[in-house]
Design a protein around this motif. Structure first.
Motif, PDB file in Angstrom:
ATOM      1  N   LEU A  43       0.783  -1.181  -0.040  1.00 22.87           N
ATOM      2  CA  LEU A  43       0.037  -0.105   0.193  1.00 22.87           C
ATOM      3  C   LEU A  43       0.882   1.157   0.027  1.00 22.87           C
ATOM      4  N   ALA A  44       2.263   1.120   0.639  1.00 20.27           N
ATOM      5  CA  ALA A  44       2.920   2.215   0.569  1.00 20.27           C
ATOM      6  C   ALA A  44       3.496   2.537  -0.588  1.00 20.27           C
ATOM      7  N   ASN A  45       3.720   1.524  -1.423  1.00 17.50           N
ATOM      8  CA  ASN A  45       4.228   1.549  -2.996  1.00 17.50           C
ATOM      9  C   ASN A  45       3.125   2.111  -3.605  1.00 17.50           C
ATOM     10  N   LEU A  46       1.830   1.774  -3.433  1.00 18.32           N
ATOM     11  CA  LEU A  46       0.733   2.622  -4.347  1.00 18.32           C
ATOM     12  C   LEU A  46       0.731   3.965  -3.953  1.00 18.32           C
ATOM     13  N   VAL A  47       0.998   4.642  -2.777  1.00 19.89           N
ATOM     14  CA  VAL A  47       0.684   5.702  -2.361  1.00 19.89           C
ATOM     15  C   VAL A  47       2.075   6.437  -3.088  1.00 19.89           C
ATOM     16  N   ALA A  48       3.172   5.907  -3.015  1.00 22.17           N
ATOM     17  CA  ALA A  48       4.314   6.653  -3.548  1.00 22.17           C
ATOM     18  C   ALA A  48       4.279   6.853  -5.174  1.00 22.17           C
ATOM     19  N   ALA A  49       3.617   5.713  -5.671  1.00 22.07           N
ATOM     20  CA  ALA A  49       3.256   5.992  -7.251  1.00 22.07           C
ATOM     21  C   ALA A  49       2.241   6.861  -7.502  1.00 22.07           C
ATOM     22  N   CYS A  50       1.329   6.871  -6.590  1.00 23.41           N
ATOM     23  CA  CYS A  50       0.135   7.944  -6.936  1.00 23.41           C
ATOM     24  C   CYS A  50       0.713   9.268  -6.782  1.00 23.41           C
ATOM     25  N   GLU A  51       1.850   9.402  -5.736  1.00 19.95           N
ATOM     26  CA  GLU A  51       2.405  10.918  -5.357  1.00 19.95           C
ATOM     27  C   GLU A  51       3.406  11.263  -6.697  1.00 19.95           C
ATOM     28  N   VAL A  52       3.932  10.281  -7.531  1.00 18.27           N
ATOM     29  CA  VAL A  52       4.533  10.699  -8.889  1.00 18.27           C
ATOM     30  C   VAL A  52       3.494  11.134  -9.801  1.00 18.27           C
ATOM     31  N   PHE A  53       2.347  10.289 -10.095  1.00 19.25           N
ATOM     32  CA  PHE A  53       1.467  10.486 -10.859  1.00 19.25           C
ATOM     33  C   PHE A  53       0.733  11.916 -10.714  1.00 19.25           C
ATOM     34  N   ALA A  54       0.498  12.331  -9.329  1.00 19.10           N
ATOM     35  CA  ALA A  54      -0.239  13.492  -9.050  1.00 19.10           C
ATOM     36  C   ALA A  54       0.615  14.826  -9.151  1.00 19.10           C
ATOM     37  N   SER A  55       1.781  14.503  -9.574  1.00 17.27           N
ATOM     38  CA  SER A  55       2.877  15.718  -9.725  1.00 17.27           C
ATOM     39  C   SER A  55       2.776  16.132 -11.080  1.00 17.27           C
ATOM     40  N   ARG A  56       2.300  15.439 -12.134  1.00 15.40           N
ATOM     41  CA  ARG A  56       1.923  15.856 -13.446  1.00 15.40           C
ATOM     42  C   ARG A  56       0.532  16.572 -13.529  1.00 15.40           C
ATOM     43  N   PRO A  57       0.638  17.782 -13.864  1.00 11.42           N
ATOM     44  CA  PRO A  57      -0.594  18.679 -13.930  1.00 11.42           C
ATOM     45  C   PRO A  57      -1.723  18.200 -14.890  1.00 11.42           C
ATOM     46  N   SER A  58      -1.337  17.217 -15.584  1.00 10.56           N
ATOM     47  CA  SER A  58      -2.408  16.736 -16.613  1.00 10.56           C
ATOM     48  C   SER A  58      -3.205  15.574 -16.101  1.00 10.56           C
ATOM     49  N   VAL A  59      -2.888  14.977 -15.238  1.00 10.41           N
ATOM     50  CA  VAL A  59      -3.382  14.004 -14.392  1.00 10.41           C
ATOM     51  C   VAL A  59      -4.637  14.187 -13.609  1.00 10.41           C
ATOM     52  N   SER A  60      -5.660  13.663 -14.189  1.00  9.26           N
ATOM     53  CA  SER A  60      -7.047  13.860 -13.771  1.00  9.26           C
ATOM     54  C   SER A  60      -7.846  12.909 -12.996  1.00  9.26           C
ATOM     55  N   HIS A  61      -7.473  11.834 -13.396  1.00 10.90           N
ATOM     56  CA  HIS A  61      -8.083  10.519 -12.927  1.00 10.90           C
ATOM     57  C   HIS A  61      -7.339   9.299 -12.678  1.00 10.90           C
ATOM     58  N   GLN A  72      -6.924  -2.152   6.811  1.00 14.11           N
ATOM     59  CA  GLN A  72      -5.795  -1.366   6.343  1.00 14.11           C
ATOM     60  C   GLN A  72      -5.881  -1.065   4.815  1.00 14.11           C
ATOM     61  N   GLN A  73      -6.528  -1.861   3.983  1.00 15.69           N
ATOM     62  CA  GLN A  73      -6.593  -1.624   2.466  1.00 15.69           C
ATOM     63  C   GLN A  73      -7.810  -0.700   2.519  1.00 15.69           C
ATOM     64  N   GLN A  74      -8.690  -0.833   3.016  1.00 19.55           N
ATOM     65  CA  GLN A  74      -9.945   0.314   2.943  1.00 19.55           C
ATOM     66  C   GLN A  74      -9.619   1.732   3.432  1.00 19.55           C
ATOM     67  N   LYS A  75      -8.738   1.687   4.289  1.00 20.87           N
ATOM     68  CA  LYS A  75      -8.282   2.961   5.100  1.00 20.87           C
ATOM     69  C   LYS A  75      -7.534   3.589   4.012  1.00 20.87           C
ATOM     70  N   CYS A  76      -6.390   2.813   3.421  1.00 20.84           N
ATOM     71  CA  CYS A  76      -5.453   3.443   2.555  1.00 20.84           C
ATOM     72  C   CYS A  76      -6.257   4.193   1.217  1.00 20.84           C
ATOM     73  N   MET A  77      -7.267   3.163   0.814  1.00 18.18           N
ATOM     74  CA  MET A  77      -7.876   3.783  -0.544  1.00 18.18           C
ATOM     75  C   MET A  77      -8.702   5.044  -0.053  1.00 18.18           C
ATOM     76  N   ARG A  78      -9.217   5.114   1.003  1.00 19.13           N
ATOM     77  CA  ARG A  78     -10.022   6.161   1.510  1.00 19.13           C
ATOM     78  C   ARG A  78      -9.341   7.285   1.683  1.00 19.13           C
ATOM     79  N   ASP A  79      -8.157   7.040   2.191  1.00 18.66           N
ATOM     80  CA  ASP A  79      -7.351   8.397   2.697  1.00 18.66           C
ATOM     81  C   ASP A  79      -6.820   8.859   1.340  1.00 18.66           C
ATOM     82  N   LEU A  80      -6.193   8.013   0.541  1.00 17.82           N
ATOM     83  CA  LEU A  80      -5.468   8.177  -0.500  1.00 17.82           C
ATOM     84  C   LEU A  80      -6.494   8.965  -1.531  1.00 17.82           C
ATOM     85  N   GLY A  81      -7.505   8.381  -1.571  1.00 18.43           N
ATOM     86  CA  GLY A  81      -8.613   9.036  -2.477  1.00 18.43           C
ATOM     87  C   GLY A  81      -8.971  10.733  -2.140  1.00 18.43           C
TER      88      GLY A  81
END
Length: 246
Positions: free
Chosen positions: A129-147, A163-172
């Motif tokens: 789950l930490a890897n997922l958050v790290a990847a999404c941080e990289v993706f979110a740094s691109r201004p074009s990304v909307s979804h 833990q999985q449900q909390k991660c998805m909720r907090d990340l979203g």
């Protein structure tokens, strides 16, 4: 003679109208439609040049044809470049260091994706789950990304599922609050393949086929050790990642 003059004038006006419509589409970024109109207009212009006309009119027509032909050729090259498939295979050795998600997905992100779909059946354990958050941080740094959409398997009942449900909720929530990015999670119990798809507004699609998914880094011995936040310090599993563009 007058009939010829009227005919040539009519051909000129019709051709220029088609070329003008092409220029409007070009300025709107609708390049395929612009190219088609340019080609139609140029055909009419070339047909006109076969007719008798003054040298001044012929010179003017030739200049128009040369100008629009250059733009049409540029759009053709742009179209061909966009449709040429690209394949790159990245082989990472066991215990190799120096890799990050930003480095790995540099080419797909350079194409300004708007939609990213992460498909990974195993996003259960804390480090996954930490890897997922790290990847999404990289993706979110691109201004074009909307979804961003995540497709995974539901974790087993108990602490991992909570833990999985909390991660998805907090990340979203954090993606929505910080970047107004829409984050969606879907669960599939039959999911097996691991890949990430990047699609931009021109429908250029990159696919990263990943044998281990995001779980390409070895688990940290401690969350307080070097590499906890900077993934370039982490040891990698042996893995092959294939990037395709089409």
């Amino acid at each position: 003679k007058q009939w010829y003059q009227r005919r040539v004038r009519g051909m000129t006006e019709e051709a220029e109208q088609v070329l003008y419509r092409g220029r409007v589409k070009d300025e709107e970024g609708r390049f395929e439609e612009a190219l088609e109109l340019y080609q139609q207009g140029l055909e009419k212009m070339l047909e006109k040049m076969k007719q008798p006309m003054s040298e001044a009119a012929r010179t003017k027509t030739r200049e128009i044809v040369t100008s629009y032909m250059a733009r049409a050729e540029a759009l053709k090259r742009k179209k061909n470049k966009a449709t040429i498939p690209h394949v790159q295979e990245i082989r990472i050795a066991n215990d190799e260091k120096g890799w990050t998600y930003r480095k790995l997905f540099e080419k797909p992100l350079a194409d300004s994706p708007t939609h990213i779909r992460i498909q990974d059946p195993y996003l259960h354990a804390r480090h996954q789950l930490a890897n997922l958050v790290a990847a999404c941080e990289v993706f979110a740094s691109r201004p074009s990304v909307s979804h961003i959409r995540v497709i995974t398997r539901e974790a087993p009942q108990g602490d991992q599922r909570s833990q999985q449900q909390k991660c998805m909720r907090d990340l979203g929530d954090s993606l929505a609050n910080h970047r107004q990015i829409t984050f969606v999670t879907n669960y599939s119990e039959t999911l097996h393949d691991r890949e990430i798809r990047f699609k931009n507004e021109n429908n250029v699609v990159w696919v990263a086929i990943m044998g281990r998914g995001l779980d390409m880094f070895k688990k940290q011995s401690s969350w307080f050790a070097v590499g906890a936040t900077d993934y370039s310090f982490r040891l990698c599993h042996e893995v092959t990642i294939t990037l395709t563009r089409g």
